[in-house]
Design an enzyme around this catalytic site. Structure first.
Site, PDB file in Angstrom:
ATOM      1  N   GLU A  98      44.152 -31.340  45.096  1.00  0.00           N
ATOM      2  CA  GLU A  98      44.879 -30.298  44.555  1.00  0.00           C
ATOM      3  C   GLU A  98      45.888 -29.606  45.599  1.00  0.00           C
ATOM      4  O   GLU A  98      46.663 -29.207  45.571  1.00  0.00           O
ATOM      5  CB  GLU A  98      44.032 -29.206  44.146  1.00  0.00           C
ATOM      6  CG  GLU A  98      43.261 -29.511  42.664  1.00  0.00           C
ATOM      7  CD  GLU A  98      42.266 -30.682  42.747  1.00  0.00           C
ATOM      8  OE1 GLU A  98      41.924 -31.402  41.934  1.00  0.00           O
ATOM      9  OE2 GLU A  98      41.718 -30.940  43.918  1.00  0.00           O
ATOM     10  N   HIS A 140      32.845 -27.641  36.198  1.00  0.00           N
ATOM     11  CA  HIS A 140      33.867 -27.803  35.381  1.00  0.00           C
ATOM     12  C   HIS A 140      34.056 -26.867  34.081  1.00  0.00           C
ATOM     13  O   HIS A 140      34.998 -27.132  33.313  1.00  0.00           O
ATOM     14  CB  HIS A 140      33.682 -29.405  34.689  1.00  0.00           C
ATOM     15  CG  HIS A 140      33.780 -30.480  35.595  1.00  0.00           C
ATOM     16  ND1 HIS A 140      32.410 -30.532  36.718  1.00  0.00           N
ATOM     17  CD2 HIS A 140      34.673 -31.346  36.014  1.00  0.00           C
ATOM     18  CE1 HIS A 140      32.679 -31.811  37.394  1.00  0.00           C
ATOM     19  NE2 HIS A 140      33.890 -32.127  37.069  1.00  0.00           N
TER      20      HIS A 140
END
Length: 330
Positions: free
Chosen positions: A66, A135
């Site tokens: 990322e 998550h």
């Protein structure tokens, strides 16, 4: 799938895909990049078919970094492109926090207005799917506290379709939070487009208590309002839509009309966006209140994996109903 004249029925997922397709087709500067957005079609199937339609130059699968691909998006935006960067889940966006907070959000200010970063970052957020804590969290309030970016939280199918285009037109970074529980939600949407990414929306008119929320908590709050109506309690539902900058005009108008407020927010109570909104209500409308504002937030624990524990940790319609009734002394 078509409905009545002027309306089309689609899912939240399909609405996002339509918005992406229109953006890619309408502007050669637009491209999409992120993990599994190409061949796999996106972790939530939002980008399915776009690689075949637009090719690998416009739909770019990236390595699992990322920090790297958000940084590449910033560089592309500075170079005149209009990148859409997809971060698989908000939890993983923390790996790119330096790029977002120290670079994208600051370039315009630190360059004295010489540079802009017209970057859109899409990321899934929220819990309710039994995929455990790493998550499932909601960090919208973290990003909503940062000057230099705009933060959007589409909670309806129409907003999922319509918010991307004006976000791409914005000269500064825009983050779009898509609650993963909404992707299967379906609704009929008008052919006309709503390009407003500056204000909240009243989703249900009421007069007795104002329920203020956003994103994945909006359907739960509307459900709670329906339950309250069966008990003779007329609740108004305000969908924030835009988390930064907050539309306090709409919020305060609702609070002053209803004289009671409940803020529903899937983030943790401590340091939540709900805390900020509650503080502003007290600062700006204290003498209009007939009861203290209250909050319905997630429990102060990492989101559990077990289904019954996950459900217990999150805001639910019955918790919202209880908070609304308590504000009315019932």
């Amino acid at each position: 799938m078509s409905g009545p004249v002027g309306l089309s029925r689609m899912s939240y997922r399909e609405a996002m895909r339509q918005a992406l397709r229109e953006a890619l087709a309408g502007d050669p500067r637009v491209f999409l990049m992120g993990e599994d957005v190409g061949r796999y079609g996106g972790t939530y199937a939002v980008t399915k078919g776009l690689l075949e339609e637009f090719g690998p130059e416009r739909i770019r699968d990236t390595p699992l970094s990322e920090l790297a691909f958000v940084g590449a998006g910033i560089g592309a935006a500075l170079g005149g492109m209009r990148p859409i960067v997809e971060v698989m889940t908000v939890n993983f966006s923390l790996l790119a926090l330096d790029q977002i907070v120290n670079n994208a959000a600051l370039y315009h200010h630190m360059s004295g207005g010489q540079f802009s970063v017209p970057l859109v970052i899409r990321m899934a957020t929220g819990a309710g799917r039994q995929i455990a804590a790493q998550h499932s969290h909601s960090f919208e309030n973290w990003y909503a506290s940062i000057p230099g970016i705009k933060v959007l939280a589409p909670g309806t199918v129409e907003d999922a379709r319509d918010m991307l285009a004006p976000a791409l037109d914005d000269p500064d970074p825009v983050i779009i939070f898509e609650h993963a529980q909404l992707y299967n939600m379906e609704a009929e949407v008008p052919e006309t487009r709503n390009r407003n990414i500056g204000s909240a929306a009243v989703r249900r008119q009421g007069r007795m208590v104002s329920l203020i929320t956003y994103g994945g908590s909006l359907p739960k709050t509307l459900q709670a309002a329906s339950q309250l109506a069966q008990e003779g309690i007329d609740a108004e539902v305000v969908d924030l839509r835009v988390l930064r900058p907050l539309d306090m005009t709409t919020i305060l108008a609702s609070v002053r009309k209803c004289r009671r407020a409940v803020v529903v927010d899937e983030t943790w109570r401590t340091g939540s966006l709900a805390a900020e909104i509650t503080a502003r209500i007290v600062e700006e409308a204290f003498y209009d209140l007939d009861a203290p504002p209250s909050r319905v937030c997630s429990e102060e624990v990492p989101i559990p994996y077990a289904k019954h524990m996950e459900e217990a940790a999150l805001p639910q319609p019955e918790k919202i109903v209880a908070a609304a009734k308590a504000s009315l002394g019932r």
